[in-house]
Design a protein around this motif. Structure first.
Motif: not given
Length: 240
Positions: A111-123, A183-194
């Motif tokens: 990926a080009d951009l990785v999010i540390g997700a708070r609502f993804a099944g742990i914690g 920032a996520l929109v800019i990354a996605a519209r630039s063809g980057m993998t999120v």
């Protein structure tokens, strides 16, 4: 996608976080001994800069408060100037556990951009009411834009790989919620993998949270407005 050079800059935007910033810097240095740590002092009126410097961080002091987006734009430009290929954003209040940074960096292999997700099944971190509704709506819509399932699009715990660092050094948004939603929109519209990886959030170590229940309705309106503006703005020169 090119392999990620493990030349890592951990960027910590901070506004009046004198009670927690030094602990965060020390935790980052323990978790990633080979990384560099920069604290962007976003116009603080307390001892944030001094305590960060004493803990071993490089400090960029902004002349006045620009917000998280402005602070992170400075961090990305610092990273580009100094030749860092990976930038990891960590909050100065202690909610993000630096022990989880290596997992975010490993995910940059695909990926080009990785999010540390708070609502993804742990914690057990959670929010309620209108703020939670806004987060769910934004996550659903941004998942379509990014063409992958995202559950936490307003997380400030993120890792950016080489292509994202180059893009954000010139185009990182400074408006309210721009550092997350736009920032996520800019990354996605630039063809980057999120991508996202699940993380466990901790209690804030000091100070008061920036969002209180009385501001939940305002957050809902502004979050949706931030997304709308991001989608109608002209594409940047880097966006495909």
């Amino acid at each position: 996608m090119r392999p990620v050079d493990q030349s890592v800059l951990v960027a910590i935007p901070a506004l009046n976080e004198e009670d927690s910033v030094a602990d965060v810097v020390r935790a980052v240095r323990r978790a990633l001994p080979g990384s560099s740590c920069v604290v962007i002092d976003d116009g603080s009126s307390d001892a944030t800069a001094d305590r960060a410097r004493a803990a071993g961080a490089t400090v960029l002091s902004l002349p006045f408060n620009l917000g998280v987006g402005g602070a992170m734009r400075a961090a990305f430009r610092f990273a580009r100037t100094r030749g860092f290929d990976v930038v990891v954003q960590v909050d100065a209040d202690g909610q993000h556990d630096p022990v989880q940074i290596p997992e975010l960096i490993r995910a940059l292999d695909s990926a080009d951009l990785v999010i540390g997700a708070r609502f993804a099944g742990i914690g057990d971190y959670g929010v309620r009411g209108p703020r939670r509704w806004a987060m769910r709506i934004l996550a659903t819509v941004l998942s379509r834009v990014a063409k992958t399932r995202l559950t936490d699009v307003t997380s400030g715990f993120k890792a950016a790989g080489p292509r994202a660092v180059a893009l954000f050094a010139d185009n990182f948004p400074a408006e309210y919620l721009g550092d997350t939603v736009e920032a996520l929109v800019i990354a996605a519209r630039s063809g980057m993998t999120v991508r996202q990886v699940p993380v466990v959030m901790r209690e804030r170590q000091a100070g008061a949270p920036s969002h209180r229940p009385v501001r939940a309705a305002v957050y809902l309106v502004r979050a949706c407005a931030a997304f709308g503006l991001a989608m109608i703005r002209p594409r940047t020169g880097s966006e495909a």
